[in-house]
Design a protein around this motif. Structure first.
Motif, PDB file in Angstrom:
ATOM      1  N   UNK A  74       0.811  -1.217   0.000  1.00  0.00           N
ATOM      2  CA  UNK A  74       0.000   0.000   0.000  1.00  0.00           C
ATOM      3  C   UNK A  74       0.842   1.264   0.000  1.00  0.00           C
ATOM      4  N   UNK A  75       2.127   1.108   0.313  1.00  0.00           N
ATOM      5  CA  UNK A  75       3.032   2.263   0.395  1.00  0.00           C
ATOM      6  C   UNK A  75       4.368   1.875  -0.207  1.00  0.00           C
ATOM      7  N   UNK A  76       4.982   2.792  -0.931  1.00  0.00           N
ATOM      8  CA  UNK A  76       6.279   2.548  -1.567  1.00  0.00           C
ATOM      9  C   UNK A  76       7.274   3.597  -1.094  1.00  0.00           C
ATOM     10  N   UNK A  77       8.435   3.136  -0.666  1.00  0.00           N
ATOM     11  CA  UNK A  77       9.528   4.038  -0.299  1.00  0.00           C
ATOM     12  C   UNK A  77      10.358   4.309  -1.539  1.00  0.00           C
ATOM     13  N   UNK A  78      10.310   5.541  -1.999  1.00  0.00           N
ATOM     14  CA  UNK A  78      11.105   5.982  -3.154  1.00  0.00           C
ATOM     15  C   UNK A  78      12.334   6.677  -2.602  1.00  0.00           C
ATOM     16  N   UNK A  79      13.486   5.973  -2.594  1.00  0.00           N
ATOM     17  CA  UNK A  79      14.692   6.467  -1.918  1.00  0.00           C
ATOM     18  C   UNK A  79      15.823   6.697  -2.899  1.00  0.00           C
ATOM     19  N   UNK A 179       5.539  -1.532   1.271  1.00  0.00           N
ATOM     20  CA  UNK A 179       5.086  -1.868   2.618  1.00  0.00           C
ATOM     21  C   UNK A 179       3.568  -1.988   2.664  1.00  0.00           C
ATOM     22  N   UNK A 180       3.106  -2.834   3.572  1.00  0.00           N
ATOM     23  CA  UNK A 180       1.665  -2.964   3.781  1.00  0.00           C
ATOM     24  C   UNK A 180       1.146  -1.827   4.652  1.00  0.00           C
ATOM     25  N   UNK A 181       1.950  -1.407   5.655  1.00  0.00           N
ATOM     26  CA  UNK A 181       1.506  -0.378   6.602  1.00  0.00           C
ATOM     27  C   UNK A 181       2.409   0.848   6.510  1.00  0.00           C
TER      28      UNK A 181
END
Length: 368
Positions: A74-79, A179-181
């Motif tokens: 549900x969430x993506x870390x764009x790093x 990530x799910x949360x």
């Protein structure tokens, strides 16, 4: 090793420093890489794809897409790691290599390459941090450094700290995590900053963000009165939430606008240099450029961007040909014959991620 600078793709005005090693160094580095690959390929994890035998950027892209589509993301870390190749710590790197390589001769050889420095404007420049991009050994050294500082930490964090599902894909110093949360994504990012600080690395403040992304992103944002789900970039593609013709969720991958524009600017400059060369030579050159572009960006559902690039290159070529002499209007009818003669058709040449990854893994995971 001589220092040269090349333009950064998609970043107008910025230059990337490269090192050009001597022929002798190239040969020795290539041999060293072959030996070390046999050692480290047993250690490197499945979600690491950069500069490894049998792996490619498209496999990394497929793994990320399949992970988002099949896992509870549900969430993506764009790093983005800030100046990774310039801040890599020599001391830590040597320790990591000594942990796996017992031959002191190999370790000393790598230390010499790290300390050799570069020739810039006739002067020798040395540094206690960083590794010079351009040598055969640099990609492997970067993989070793990130294997110990990032990959093993991510694997442990996912197994012992996470409560929801997590996916992770890395290609060299580019990586993305799903990530799910949201709380876990924020905690992961905070602890990752602390982890990097221990090894002399840092995340780019302006280019690191957490994006709401996944099969429920549009629905959840609509409930909150928000707009469309945000997008993120990875390996030259802009990833966005989309739907198939049957209304199912899918990940749309389109050519990054910055890459698209940067390539056209470079083509414009190159064609100006070739303005008075024979049309056949210009056509052969543009054909090779388009083939390379389509082979990389020719992924499913990116057809409109490929066609737009095809048309833009055609108009650019027409503009250059019209300037070869005064009064040369070159009607589009004749120009179209040149395009049909020399330009390859804009076509998708890669299979769907689920198809390719399913064939390669045969039921196993490439994100272990």
């Amino acid at each position: 090793m001589r220092r040269v600078y090349i333009p950064k793709v998609g970043k107008a005005g910025e230059l990337r420093p490269l090192g050009v090693p001597t022929l002798e160094d190239k040969i020795v580095q290539r041999a060293t890489v072959e030996v070390l690959n046999a050692i480290y390929e047993q250690d490197f994890l499945g979600f690491s794809y950069g500069f490894r035998p049998g792996r490619s950027p498209h496999l990394a892209l497929d793994a990320l897409t399949v992970g988002i589509m099949t896992k509870k993301v549900n969430w993506v870390l764009d790093a983005d790691i800030r100046k990774f190749y310039d801040t890599l710590d020599h001391g830590w790197l040597v320790k990591f290599i000594e942990h796996r390589v017992a031959d002191r001769r190999v370790v000393r050889l790598i230390q010499k390459w790290l300390k050799a420095g570069v020739l810039e404007e006739g002067k020798r420049v040395q540094s206690e941090v960083g590794t010079v991009q351009g040598g055969n050994i640099s990609p492997l050294l970067s993989n070793i450094y990130l294997h110990y500082t990032l990959d093993l930490w991510v694997q442990q964090w996912r197994q012992k700290r996470a409560h929801g599902e997590i996916i992770f894909v890395r290609f060299a110093d580019d990586f993305a995590a799903g990530f799910e949360h949201r709380q876990e994504a924020e905690r992961f990012l905070a602890e990752l900053r602390e982890r990097f600080a221990k090894f002399g690395l840092a995340l780019h403040a302006d280019k690191t963000r957490i994006v709401e992304f996944g099969r429920f992103a549009e629905q959840n944002r609509r409930k909150r009165g928000g707009g469309k789900p945000e997008t993120f970039n990875f390996l030259g593609f802009t990833h966005s939430c989309g739907k198939t013709r049957r209304g199912r969720f899918t990940v749309l991958r389109q050519t990054m606008r910055q890459r698209w524009q940067a390539k056209l600017r470079a083509l414009k400059d190159e064609l100006r240099q070739r303005m008075h060369t024979p049309i056949a030579e210009q056509g052969a050159y543009l054909r090779s450029v388009l083939l390379g572009h389509f082979r990389y960006y020719g992924v499913p559902m990116n057809g409109p961007a490929l066609c737009a690039f095809h048309v833009a290159v055609g108009h650019l070529w027409q503009t250059v040909l019209r300037r070869r002499s005064q009064g040369n209007h070159l009607p589009w009818r004749r120009m179209n014959r040149y395009i049909e003669r020399w330009f390859p058709p804009a076509s998708v040449c890669h299979p769907y991620p689920l198809v390719r990854l399913g064939v390669l893994t045969q039921g196993g995971s490439r994100m272990r």
